[in-house]
Enzyme design. Structure first.
Site, short mmCIF file in Angstrom:
data_model
loop_
_atom_site.label_atom_id
_atom_site.label_comp_id
_atom_site.label_asym_id
_atom_site.label_seq_id
_atom_site.Cartn_x
_atom_site.Cartn_y
_atom_site.Cartn_z
N ARG A 122 -5.74 -2.25 -12.58
CA ARG A 122 -6.26 -1.31 -13.59
C ARG A 122 -5.11 -0.58 -14.29
O ARG A 122 -4.10 -0.27 -13.66
CB ARG A 122 -7.12 -0.24 -12.91
CG ARG A 122 -8.50 -0.71 -12.53
CD ARG A 122 -9.38 0.46 -12.13
NE ARG A 122 -8.70 1.34 -11.18
CZ ARG A 122 -9.03 2.61 -10.99
NH1 ARG A 122 -10.02 3.16 -11.67
NH2 ARG A 122 -8.38 3.35 -10.10
N SER A 154 -0.50 -0.58 -3.58
CA SER A 154 -1.10 -0.39 -2.24
C SER A 154 -0.61 -1.41 -1.23
O SER A 154 -1.41 -2.13 -0.61
CB SER A 154 -2.61 -0.45 -2.35
OG SER A 154 -3.02 0.43 -3.36
N ASP A 182 -2.15 4.01 -2.40
CA ASP A 182 -3.53 4.44 -2.70
C ASP A 182 -4.03 5.51 -1.72
O ASP A 182 -4.82 6.37 -2.09
CB ASP A 182 -4.50 3.24 -2.71
CG ASP A 182 -4.48 2.46 -1.40
OD1 ASP A 182 -3.53 2.63 -0.62
OD2 ASP A 182 -5.40 1.67 -1.17
#
Length: 901
Positions: free
Chosen positions: A524, A588, A642
């Protein structure tokens, strides 16, 4: 004349549909906890939870009490793939003094007969399970116990009502123990009603059979009901056979409008006036008597036999069912009628014979009609339970009236098919139903008990005691300390990586920030606008891009070029290509950081395998790719995990949030640690967020004692064998795979899917974690569980679905408990850091497992509470930790940087 006289006995279809609706309402009453005490149709749970599946085998005894004779049987069931069985029986009379004497005599007599049977069959030295068919209404709380509610038929034995009949039989057998060879012994495993026995016998031959019907001396029906509708029994998984005891339908007056004066007269003269009124309109025990009462009245009124009443006609019980059946025979009916009436000293004319034959037909036809209406109600209920528009099913039938009456069966079938046109019903005649049936119930109970043992054995390693969980917590604490100490850090399995995030939001953050989020199959790009002051708010715009497998597992250069291509698309789309915005990069994967904007990839996880990345600085790789493209420039301020992002988003709402937890595809935790405890970073002032990377906990073998053979299989088949062992027991990516391994094992043991491992079950990764969440949802009926399994190409029975649900439950509960044990170690450490007796702290949480699984979050919270009782932990759901969180970290880093300058 007869038609006019017996007008009320002829029932139209409308009346029958009405009776059907009344009976349906009675069934609902009988099933409800609050309404059952006043219900006439008792709907007794039989604790028979499963029909035969063809894998039953063994040698069983059965005794059968309740008909005109007492019977002992030996049933051998062969597991030869042909579902064959062998039955040997012996009949014993039931003398009047026994069936109307006292309880001790009755059960001694049963034990004597059984002993005699075992002697003649040379079975005295064998220990065989026994099924006991007892055809009277009993209240059961388990399969091998039953409290007699009331005697029916011609039985009236003193001192048995309200006692456990299995206990009495056991006592009587105990008395005879001396006469058995020491090894010979009888174990009563199941108490069965003859109706249930009939269903089970037919169920052995036809797996569609889920209704049992008796129409003989007595009448009754049973069927398989959904557990969730049976209030009287705990649990709502699966099905259980309900013995309706429908003979008492109408005892509250519900059928008074259909009962004739003859029904009332018959009832008054019976052994149990006011009771079993439906049975008295249907069963063969009463039909002959009904015919006698009608003929008597017609004669008195001069309509028959020239008004001459013989003594026979005045004598109760003189006309029996066998007479009625003989008189209704198609061809020889009239001559039979003449013969029978003459024997009764009635001298019938031709007209008398025709009239009497007509009376018999009307009486037996009414019986078949009423029986069909109640059966239609049961079939409709079954169809509705299954949510089907059309249903195919089989009804197992036994009883003298059905078998010996010339027209009864044909009439019954015809009326049932008229009343329930959307059910395709096969009627299957039971052979030796009640005896073989008891043996079948016993065989099924035997099979289920053996299966239960094997299933419990397979799932036992997943049940963690409080002691074990405490041990896990203490080991986690030890590993956390290793990761923080300079001399042990290099070899620690829990890496405790410093993130250089040294503060949480204080509300003064503002500006426009970009965030990138890479951590799974999607990537994203976000634009985040943060406003401070009174109108504090965060606005976000984002776009999602897929990462194809060939890029996930290609070269590092290709991966980062793909990422920059996505950023370019987004900037264009938002119209902000010229601005040099500060950027936070959520990455992450385990990184070693030397500062907030430097992150060296320790190793790929979650299916990524891009080459030339491990050991490299991901920020540099991103800068290089931006340079190669040469279209725009960005200020990369922070590389973020994350988990840290999750803590930051919640920290923006609640300043007390100092822990972040991810429980989703992966599993990880971060928390604010005192600088003085972090030996690998210079400085002792303030705090820094530590990314624990706790998924590697146990890679040194410290939790091998709780790893099962299934965990080892999953680990060996994974992309990174021997690594991330704790994560493989707690995270969404692996739970479905653990379940699949257990299902394969249970199927190999013949406990699931009829022992057939389907193609789809052999596929790795077929069992996604979302299926676990769906299967374990409390709102899901087993029907829906079966549908989910069908989607996976697994054709399951109701029993299979229960087992699958149980397996899923065991695996996810263990995951939540292990996760809770790890988290308890962290909150305890926070409490000691602060030096307080009692700690109040908030944990920011994200991840599909925590958010979507129906029980995970609850079990996790309960475990933390249990293992860290001095900490009051609030769990706060994070809204978009990896996007908004990355922007907030960037904002906090900018703020701290400006303050520093």
């Amino acid at each position: 004349q007869v038609d006019r006289y017996l007008y009320h006995m002829r029932l139209s279809d409308d009346v029958l549909l009405d009776v059907m609706a009344r009976f349906q309402a009675e069934m609902v009453k009988g099933l409800g906890r609050d309404t059952n005490p006043t219900a006439t149709v008792k709907m007794l749970p039989s604790f028979v939870r499963s029909l035969p599946d063809g894998s039953e085998k063994g040698d069983f005894l059965a005794v059968d009490l309740g008909g005109s004779q007492f019977r002992a049987h030996r049933v051998k069931v062969f597991d030869d793939g042909k579902q064959s069985s062998q039955l040997e029986s012996k009949f014993y009379p039931t003398p009047k003094e026994v069936i109307q004497g006292n309880g001790a005599e009755l059960f001694d007599y049963v034990a004597d007969c059984l002993l005699d049977f075992m002697e003649t069959k040379n079975l005295k030295h064998k220990k065989l399970p026994l099924g006991f068919t007892f055809s009277f209404p009993c209240k059961q709380t388990k399969l091998e116990e039953g409290i007699l509610l009331a005697w029916t038929k011609h039985f009236k034995v003193r001192g048995v009502q309200d006692t456990d009949v299995v206990g009495s039989l056991r006592k009587a057998l105990q008395k005879h123990k001396a006469s058995f060879v020491p090894a010979g012994d009888v174990d009563v495993l199941a108490l069965v009603n003859d109706t249930v026995g009939t269903m089970m016998t037919c169920g052995y031959d036809d797996q569609r059979c889920e209704v049992g019907l008796i129409i003989g001396t007595g009448t009754n029906a049973c069927y398989m009901e959904e557990m969730r509708h049976i209030d009287l029994v705990e649990g709502d998984e699966g099905r259980m056979c309900i013995n309706t005891e429908w003979g008492a339908f109408g005892d509250d007056g519900a059928l008074d409008d259909l009962r004739t004066e003859f029904d009332r007269e018959l009832d008054l003269g019976s052994l149990n006036p006011g009771k079993q009124l439906f049975e008295k309109m249907i069963s063969s025990l009463y039909l002959g008597e009904l015919v006698r009462l009608i003929l008597l009245k017609m004669t008195k009124e001069g309509l028959l036999f020239n008004g001459k009443v013989s003594t026979a006609l005045l004598t109760k019980g003189k006309i029996e069912m066998k007479h009625v059946s003989a008189m209704e025979k198609y061809k020889e009916g009239l001559s039979n009628t003449k013969e029978i009436l003459t024997e009764l000293n009635l001298f019938p004319s031709e007209e008398d014979c025709i009239a009497v034959q007509h009376v018999c037909t009307i009486v037996s036809f009414r019986s078949a009609n009423l029986c069909a209406a109640a059966l239609a109600a049961i079939l409709t209920r079954l169809r509705e339970n299954k949510k089907l528009l059309r249903m195919r099913t089989t009804v197992g039938i036994d009883g003298g009236l059905y078998k010996t009456h010339p027209q009864y069966a044909k009439r019954l079938h015809k009326v049932v098919r008229r009343l329930v046109p959307n059910c395709d019903v096969r009627f299957l005649l039971s052979v030796s139903g009640s005896g073989k049936g008891a043996a079948m119930v016993t065989a099924v109970a035997y099979r289920l008990a053996a299966q239960r043992k094997q299933i419990n054995a397979a799932l036992a390693p997943f049940l963690l005691s409080l002691e074990t969980l405490r041990e896990v917590k203490n080991k986690m604490r030890t590993e956390l300390e290793y990761g923080l100490k300079r001399e042990t850090q290099a070899s620690a399995t829990v890496k405790m990586l410093p993130t250089y995030v040294c503060g949480t939001p204080d509300g003064t953050e503002k500006g426009k920030f970009l965030a990138l989020d890479l951590g799974g199959t999607n990537f994203r790009v976000l634009l985040v606008k943060i406003r401070s002051g009174r109108r504090r708010s965060v606005q976000m715009y984002n776009k999602i891009f897929a990462i194809p497998l060939e890029i996930m597992q290609g070269t590092g250069e290709e991966l980062f070029d793909h990422i920059v291509q996505c950023i370019a698309d987004f900037l264009e789309y938002m119209g902000i290509k010229g601005a040099r915005l500060p950027l936070g990069f959520t990455f992450s994967f385990p990184c070693r950081q030397a500062s907030i904007d430097k992150g060296t990839l320790v190793g790929w996880t979650k299916g990524f395998k891009a080459t030339d990345c491990e050991g490299e600085d991901v920020v540099d790789m991103l800068r290089e790719a931006i340079r190669r493209r040469n279209e725009f420039d960005l200020d990369i301020v922070a590389v973020v995990n994350d988990t840290v992002g999750t803590m930051m988003t919640c920290g923006y709402e609640d300043p007390n949030c100092e822990i972040g937890l991810i429980a989703g595809t992966g599993s990880n935790v971060c928390y604010m640690e005192d600088m003085k405890n972090i030996e690998i970073v210079e400085g002792n002032e303030g705090k820094m967020c530590i990314n624990t990377e706790w998924g590697g906990f146990g890679d040194n073998g410290c939790i091998d004692n709780i790893r099962t053979k299934y965990d080892k299989e999953v680990d060996e088949g994974s992309l990174n064998p021997g690594k991330q062992r704790y994560e493989k027991m707690t995270s969404g990516m692996y739970l479905g795979e653990i379940v699949r391994q257990i299902l394969i094992d249970l199927t190999k043991q013949g406990l699931l899917f009829r022992g057939q491992i389907s193609e789809s079950l052999r596929k790795r990764g077929i069992f996604e974690t979302k299926f676990l969440s769906q299967i374990e949802s409390d709102r899901l009926a087993l029907l829906q569980v079966r549908r989910i399994l069908q989607q996976l190409g697994l054709d399951s029975t109701c029993e299979d679905s229960i087992i699958v649900k149980e397996v899923c439950g065991a695996v996810s509960k263990r995951a939540a408990q292990l996760c809770g044990a790890g988290l308890a170690a962290i909150v305890e450490k926070k409490r000691e850091n602060r030096g307080v007796e009692h700690l109040q702290i908030t944990v920011g949480v994200d991840g599909t497992l925590y958010k979507l699984h129906p029980h995970f979050s609850r079990v996790l919270r309960e475990t933390v509470k249990e293992l860290a009782p001095q900490c009051d932990v609030t769990f706060m759901l994070s809204e978009d930790g990896s996007g908004k969180g990355a922007a907030l970290i960037t904002a906090v880093a900018k703020r701290l940087h400006n303050v520093g300058q």
